[in-house]
Write a protein that holds these residues in place. Structure first.
Motif, short mmCIF file in Angstrom:
data_model
loop_
_atom_site.label_atom_id
_atom_site.label_comp_id
_atom_site.label_asym_id
_atom_site.label_seq_id
_atom_site.Cartn_x
_atom_site.Cartn_y
_atom_site.Cartn_z
N ASP A 94 0.88 -1.19 -0.25
CA ASP A 94 0.25 -0.17 -0.39
C ASP A 94 1.10 1.43 -0.16
O ASP A 94 0.03 2.62 0.24
N LYS A 95 1.72 0.83 -0.13
CA LYS A 95 2.74 2.77 -0.21
C LYS A 95 3.79 2.27 -1.27
O LYS A 95 4.21 1.24 -1.62
N PRO A 96 4.40 3.48 -1.38
CA PRO A 96 5.15 3.43 -2.99
C PRO A 96 6.95 3.39 -3.58
O PRO A 96 7.75 4.36 -3.16
N PHE A 97 6.98 2.35 -2.26
CA PHE A 97 8.90 1.79 -1.93
C PHE A 97 8.93 -0.12 -2.62
O PHE A 97 8.02 -0.51 -1.57
N VAL A 98 10.17 0.00 -2.76
CA VAL A 98 10.46 -1.17 -2.49
C VAL A 98 12.00 -1.51 -1.32
O VAL A 98 12.92 -0.79 -1.29
N ASP A 99 11.54 -2.46 -0.96
CA ASP A 99 12.47 -2.46 0.50
C ASP A 99 13.49 -4.08 0.10
O ASP A 99 13.51 -4.33 0.09
N TRP A 100 14.66 -3.39 -0.09
CA TRP A 100 16.59 -3.80 -0.83
C TRP A 100 16.68 -4.45 0.72
O TRP A 100 18.10 -4.74 0.74
N ALA A 267 8.96 2.42 10.12
CA ALA A 267 8.09 2.71 8.79
C ALA A 267 8.20 2.37 7.24
O ALA A 267 7.37 2.04 6.48
N ILE A 268 9.62 2.97 7.08
CA ILE A 268 10.53 2.91 5.84
C ILE A 268 10.97 2.22 6.03
O ILE A 268 11.87 1.84 4.53
N ARG A 269 11.56 1.39 6.78
CA ARG A 269 12.11 0.02 6.97
C ARG A 269 10.65 -1.68 6.73
O ARG A 269 11.49 -2.12 7.69
N GLN A 270 9.97 -1.68 6.46
CA GLN A 270 8.77 -2.57 6.65
C GLN A 270 9.93 -4.36 6.57
O GLN A 270 9.47 -5.09 6.98
N LEU A 304 6.02 -12.14 12.60
CA LEU A 304 5.08 -11.98 11.50
C LEU A 304 6.33 -10.85 9.93
O LEU A 304 7.31 -11.24 10.84
N SER A 305 5.61 -10.42 9.29
CA SER A 305 5.96 -10.18 7.82
C SER A 305 5.78 -8.70 7.23
O SER A 305 4.09 -9.72 7.07
N MET A 306 5.22 -8.14 7.17
CA MET A 306 4.88 -6.81 6.72
C MET A 306 4.27 -6.14 7.50
O MET A 306 3.68 -6.42 7.33
N GLY A 307 4.36 -6.35 9.12
CA GLY A 307 3.32 -5.65 9.24
C GLY A 307 1.71 -7.14 9.86
O GLY A 307 1.10 -7.14 10.22
N LYS A 308 2.13 -8.43 9.14
CA LYS A 308 1.04 -9.23 9.30
C LYS A 308 1.24 -11.03 9.85
O LYS A 308 3.19 -11.15 9.75
N LEU A 309 0.90 -11.55 10.52
CA LEU A 309 1.55 -12.82 10.80
C LEU A 309 1.63 -14.21 9.53
O LEU A 309 1.01 -13.42 8.85
#
Length: 392
Positions: A94-100, A267-270, A304-309
């Protein structure tokens, strides 16, 4: 009014372990996306269908979960004694970023197979029948992974009778070795402690094992946070208060581990760090309806991954679990009954998983030398993805 037509880019849609992702060869990407930066991120976001305020990724290849919002870029390796460089991008839904910031252990299972099938491995290295060993340089974290991929009649064998809890159908077994799996150049225990007293505003002080193996992970004791360790997805993901608690713990743990400077930076390192909770073994019923007996497992783990179990277990988190279980004194080791061990079987929401780990004290500090597990992988679709030509 004129419109820019779509372009098509060669791609393969693959399952690896309990995840799915879109795989690319670096040389097949649009020129602007062949180097790190905004163009690459925008291209991958559009491929997956993010950001999507509806949370469905309907207009892309993503599956609207952390396990299915993933991308992989492979190229011939720039490192000596390696075959391919593997770069993983976790695409926010839901956010405009890719986590590397980390690896995907599950999709690692598909990297060797994709490398063989897409011509990134010298044909002389591929047996007609047997095992092809692929040495992978994991570019996100700067580590070596060795995949042992079965080959039949000169092609990757995908079908078989290996069963992996969290995956519906059996497939061919791929053995993966994560060598010296501490993430990047960091210490295995960034705080220097096997167990920390982590102060979390609004939550209190909780015990935490913060380890940097496979992927930075914060382990908690289930009973200390009001859990049992037998929870399935809905018990956590349907509880906004619990999700907020875990995210707050993750943010403050990330600061303690030196991954971010301020809790709000989480929040920007999910993608990293992960947060998980452990408990001693007990009987439960997995999400598929399969009974899991306490006698068949060493401990319970939920992550949990990316805020969800997670519906099963992230491969990189399994590396962290195996490593922590091998080191006496960690919360993971304690939940498994304590003592020395070189393998562990843990229960997760979809069933169980076994991981082997080797750890030793070197110059007064613990070091993980190798973690081994088996996964499977399969091509789901291959051809081209299409995106609007002006999206990046």
């Amino acid at each position: 009014m004129s419109f820019v037509p779509q372009i098509k880019v060669p791609a393969t849609y693959m399952r690896g372990g309990t995840s799915k992702g879109v795989f690319f060869r670096l040389r097949d990407l649009p020129q602007a996306a062949q180097v790190p930066g905004e163009a690459r991120d925008k291209f991958l976001l559009r491929v997956i269908g993010s950001p999507d305020p509806y949370g469905k990724q309907t207009d892309g290849m993503g599956g609207a979960t952390s396990s299915t919002s993933k991308t992989v870029i492979l190229s011939e390796s720039t490192k000596p004694d390696h075959d391919v460089d593997y770069l993983f991008g976790q695409v926010s839904i839901d956010k405009p970023f890719v986590d590397w910031s980390g690896n995907c252990g599950n999709l690692t299972a598909a990297v060797g197979a994709f490398a063989i099938s897409s011509g990134l491995i010298d044909s002389n290295r591929i047996p007609d029948n047997g095992i092809c060993t692929v040495r992978i340089w994991q570019a996100n974290i700067g580590k070596t992974i060795v995949a042992h991929v079965p080959v039949t009649n000169g092609e990757v064998q995908e079908t078989g009778d290996f069963e992996l809890d969290g995956v519906t159908f059996p497939a061919a077994e791929i053995r993966i070795e994560f060598m010296d799996p501490a993430d990047g150049e960091g210490a295995l225990f960034p705080t220097g402690n096997l167990v920390d007293q982590l102060e979390v505003p609004g939550v209190g002080t909780v015990q935490a094992t913060m380890i940097n193996a496979g992927i930075p992970t914060i382990f908690l004791s289930a009973d200390e946070i009001g859990c049992t360790g037998t929870e399935l997805q809905e018990a956590i993901n349907g509880d906004d208060k619990a999700l907020a608690m875990f995210e707050t713990i993750r943010a403050h743990g990330a600061v303690k581990m030196g991954l971010i400077e301020r809790p709000e930076d989480a929040a920007i390192r999910q993608h990293t760090p992960k947060v998980a909770f452990v408990a001693p073994p007990r009987d439960y019923v997995a999400s598929s309806g399969k009974p899991v007996a306490s006698k068949d497992i060493d401990l319970l783990v939920r992550a949990l991954s990316m805020g969800k179990l997670h519906h099963a277990m992230m491969g990189t988190a399994a590396v962290a679990i195996g490593t922590a279980a091998a080191i006496p004194g960690t919360l993971v080791n304690q939940a498994a009954g304590g003592g020395g061990r070189n393998s562990v079987t843990f229960g997760h929401p979809s069933g169980s998983l076994s991981v082997g780990a080797e750890a030793e004290i070197i110059d007064g500090s613990w070091r993980a030398t190798k973690v081994v597990m088996s996964r499977s992988a399969r091509v789901l679709m291959e051809g081209w993805v299409r995106v609007p030509g002006d999206c990046f």
